[in-house]
Design an enzyme around this catalytic site. Structure first.
Site, PDB file in Angstrom:
ATOM      1  N   ARG A   1       0.832  -1.211   0.000  1.00 34.89           N
ATOM      2  CA  ARG A   1       0.000   0.000   0.000  1.00 34.89           C
ATOM      3  C   ARG A   1       0.864   1.258   0.000  1.00 34.89           C
ATOM      4  O   ARG A   1       0.543   2.246  -0.665  1.00 34.89           O
ATOM      5  CB  ARG A   1      -0.911  -0.016   1.231  1.00 34.89           C
TER       6      ARG A   1
ATOM      7  N   ASN B   1     -10.603  -3.957  -1.485  1.00 31.21           N
ATOM      8  CA  ASN B   1     -10.450  -2.893  -2.480  1.00 31.21           C
ATOM      9  C   ASN B   1      -9.531  -3.313  -3.611  1.00 31.21           C
ATOM     10  O   ASN B   1      -8.685  -4.171  -3.432  1.00 31.21           O
ATOM     11  CB  ASN B   1      -9.868  -1.649  -1.797  1.00 31.21           C
TER      12      ASN B   1
ATOM     13  N   CYS C   1     -18.919  -1.271   0.945  1.00 31.70           N
ATOM     14  CA  CYS C   1     -18.019  -0.206   1.396  1.00 31.70           C
ATOM     15  C   CYS C   1     -18.728   0.517   2.523  1.00 31.70           C
ATOM     16  O   CYS C   1     -19.952   0.521   2.594  1.00 31.70           O
ATOM     17  CB  CYS C   1     -17.763   0.757   0.235  1.00 31.70           C
TER      18      CYS C   1
ATOM     19  N   HIS D   1     -16.164   4.464  -4.240  1.00 34.09           N
ATOM     20  CA  HIS D   1     -15.204   5.545  -4.008  1.00 34.09           C
ATOM     21  C   HIS D   1     -15.297   6.636  -5.091  1.00 34.09           C
ATOM     22  O   HIS D   1     -14.319   7.332  -5.369  1.00 34.09           O
ATOM     23  CB  HIS D   1     -13.759   5.009  -3.866  1.00 34.09           C
TER      24      HIS D   1
ATOM     25  N   TYR E   1     -13.585  10.646  -1.314  1.00 38.23           N
ATOM     26  CA  TYR E   1     -12.665  10.218  -2.376  1.00 38.23           C
ATOM     27  C   TYR E   1     -12.703  11.154  -3.591  1.00 38.23           C
ATOM     28  O   TYR E   1     -11.794  11.127  -4.414  1.00 38.23           O
ATOM     29  CB  TYR E   1     -12.969   8.775  -2.800  1.00 38.23           C
TER      30      TYR E   1
HETATM   31  C1  G6P Z   1     -12.650   3.559   4.236  1.00 42.60           C
HETATM   32  C2  G6P Z   1     -12.903   2.988   2.878  1.00 42.60           C
HETATM   33  C3  G6P Z   1     -12.270   1.630   2.772  1.00 42.60           C
HETATM   34  C4  G6P Z   1     -10.791   1.748   3.070  1.00 42.60           C
HETATM   35  C5  G6P Z   1     -10.572   2.389   4.427  1.00 42.60           C
HETATM   36  C6  G6P Z   1      -9.111   2.691   4.657  1.00 42.60           C
HETATM   37  O1  G6P Z   1     -13.275   2.751   5.167  1.00 42.60           O
HETATM   38  O2  G6P Z   1     -14.268   2.861   2.571  1.00 42.60           O
HETATM   39  O3  G6P Z   1     -12.501   1.111   1.499  1.00 42.60           O
HETATM   40  O4  G6P Z   1     -10.186   0.473   3.064  1.00 42.60           O
HETATM   41  O5  G6P Z   1     -11.276   3.599   4.520  1.00 42.60           O
HETATM   42  O6  G6P Z   1      -8.906   2.905   6.016  1.00 42.60           O
HETATM   43  P1  G6P Z   1      -7.424   2.905   6.608  1.00 42.60           P
HETATM   44  O7  G6P Z   1      -7.572   3.057   8.055  1.00 42.60           O
HETATM   45  O8  G6P Z   1      -6.788   1.589   6.213  1.00 42.60           O
HETATM   46  O9  G6P Z   1      -6.742   4.064   5.956  1.00 42.60           O
HETATM   47 MN    MN Z   2     -14.520   1.666   0.780  1.00 43.94          MN
END
Ligand code: G6P
Ligand code: MN
Ligand code: MN
Length: 417
Positions: free
Chosen positions: A90, A144, A164, A194, A241
């Protein structure tokens, strides 16, 4: 009822377990199977899950497995919530595009494509194992990029729905702000995962968004991370997003100046894992709220309860377009309110989509088609084509450069390299 969670060793799992414990009447679970290749994390998280359920007096038993095999037999639903390559991969999604002046994000732009390339083959492999051992199970995909992964699953004939937390989070916060229960709030939420806009917030069927625009525009703008004048002008609330599009260059500058979200999350995760390792910890730690997953357990419980119980209520999910948005391919995956029952999700009719949103939705949907082609079939040219089609990239030299860079950086996770 039995439920399996692939990626069950995730630090997010206690969020799920917390929802299962709170909402046990809605979703009576007897067994939760956590599946994860990382034996160490799986052990820690499974033990933590067991303690949380015991504390809540929940009768479900927690089992653990490192492979998707016989352990999923008899599951009503299999939740997939994995991250191929973990926070390290990531981090590359979030930093590599910055070197080319593009937004670094794990689901949007070049980073999102890299994630799709890594993820689609893995999820399709898991889904085949599910089909072999639990042929009747619903696959609920949280992995995702949800739109692309869900389309991959549906194209391969799986019983899959993508989920989501953005819509459910908006609905829950709107309900809290209005002082009403969430079931009284429905959203006109339209777009792709998103890439959505809330155009109406209906309280008992009546749109209260215009009034909120009058009196609470600042809060709405803050939720979207966008300027209040823009929100007022749109008269709709973009998901946060959309900031990666509407303020692309500004976001790039901000991202260059700070640590990546992956780096922050990695630090949170190691702290969480330490807590989960403590036999005295038996409740969801507050620290988990620093992650982006708020309400995701509630979304999962509601969806599975309606799929299994044929409730026929309306929930925002990712499913086939099937003519709902007439300007997209029928087989595109969209994120809209849908009626949920034993046969799956049937999108509710959507009011005509304004050109301001329609253009971007079409553009990104076409990108998603090409991204999935690249993820399924591999090859530098397919990766280049997907990047060329993306509205945040779109220039040939840039697309070619990014393609080379992201393929090189993800080689270990790309089956075709
Ligand atoms: C939100 C989005 C998810 C994503 C997450 C990331 O919940 O809808 O799709 O995975 O944020 O969260 P993080 O804590 O990993 O940055
Ligand atoms: Mn999401
Ligand atoms: Mn029916």
């Amino acid at each position: 009822m039995k439920l399996a969670v692939v990626g069950g060793g995730s630090t997010y799992t206690p969020e799920l377990i917390d929802g299962f414990a709170r909402l046990r009447d809605e979703l009576p679970l007897s067994e939760i199977v956590l599946i994860d290749p990382d034996e160490h994390r799986l052990g820690l998280v499974a033990a933590m899950a067991g303690r949380m359920l015991a504390r809540a007096g929940h009768p479900a038993r927690v089992t653990a497995s490192t492979t998707v095999d016989e352990c999923v037999a008899g599951a009503a639903a299999v939740l997939i919530q994995l991250r191929v390559g973990g926070q390290a991969a990531r981090d590359v999604d979030e930093t590599l595009p910055l070197e080319c002046g593009c937004v670094g994000q794990e689901t949007t732009g070049a980073g999102g494509l890299a994630k799709a390339l890594r993820t689609v083959p893995v999820v399709l492999g898991i889904a085949e194992r599910v089909r072999a051992h639990a042929p009747g199970a619903w696959i609920v995909d949280f992995t995702n990029p949800v739109g692309i992964v869900t389309k991959a699953l549906l194209d391969a004939g799986h019983r899959a729905i993508g989920l989501c937390n953005v819509a459910v989070g908006f609905q829950r916060r709107a309900a809290a702000a209005l002082g009403v229960t969430p079931d009284r709030i429905s959203l006109d939420h339209v777009g792709l995962n998103h890439l959505t806009w809330v155009r109406a917030v209906r309280l008992d069927g009546e749109d209260v968004l215009p009034e909120a625009m009058e009196n609470h525009a600042e809060e709405l703008a803050e939720a979207a991370g966008l300027p209040v004048e823009l929100i007022r002008r749109l008269g709709a609330v973009p998901s946060y997003y959309l900031r990666y599009y509407y303020q692309h260059d500004q976001v790039v500058e901000e991202q260059k100046a700070g640590p990546s979200r992956a780096a922050r999350v990695a630090a949170i995760e190691s702290e969480l894992l330490e807590m989960y390792a403590d036999p005295a910890v038996d409740a969801k730690p507050e620290l988990l709220e620093k992650r982006g997953g708020a309400f995701y357990s509630e979304a999962a419980v509601a969806l599975i309860a309606s799929l299994v119980g044929d409730r026929g209520d309306v929930q925002v999910v990712n499913t086939r377009n099937g003519g709902t948005l007439p300007f997209l391919d029928d087989d595109a995956v969209i994120e809209v309110p849908a009626v949920i029952g034993v046969h799956g999700a049937a999108p509710a009719p959507v009011d005509p989509v304004e050109p301001l949103y329609r253009g971007l939705i079409s553009h990104v949907s076409a990108y998603e088609t090409l991204a999935l082609d690249a993820a399924r079939n591999g090859g530098t040219d397919r990766v280049r084509a997907a990047l060329l089609a993306h509205p945040l990239i779109g220039q040939a030299a840039l697309a070619d450069d990014l393609a080379d860079r992201l393929i090189a950086a993800n080689r270990a996770h790309l089956p075709w390299t």
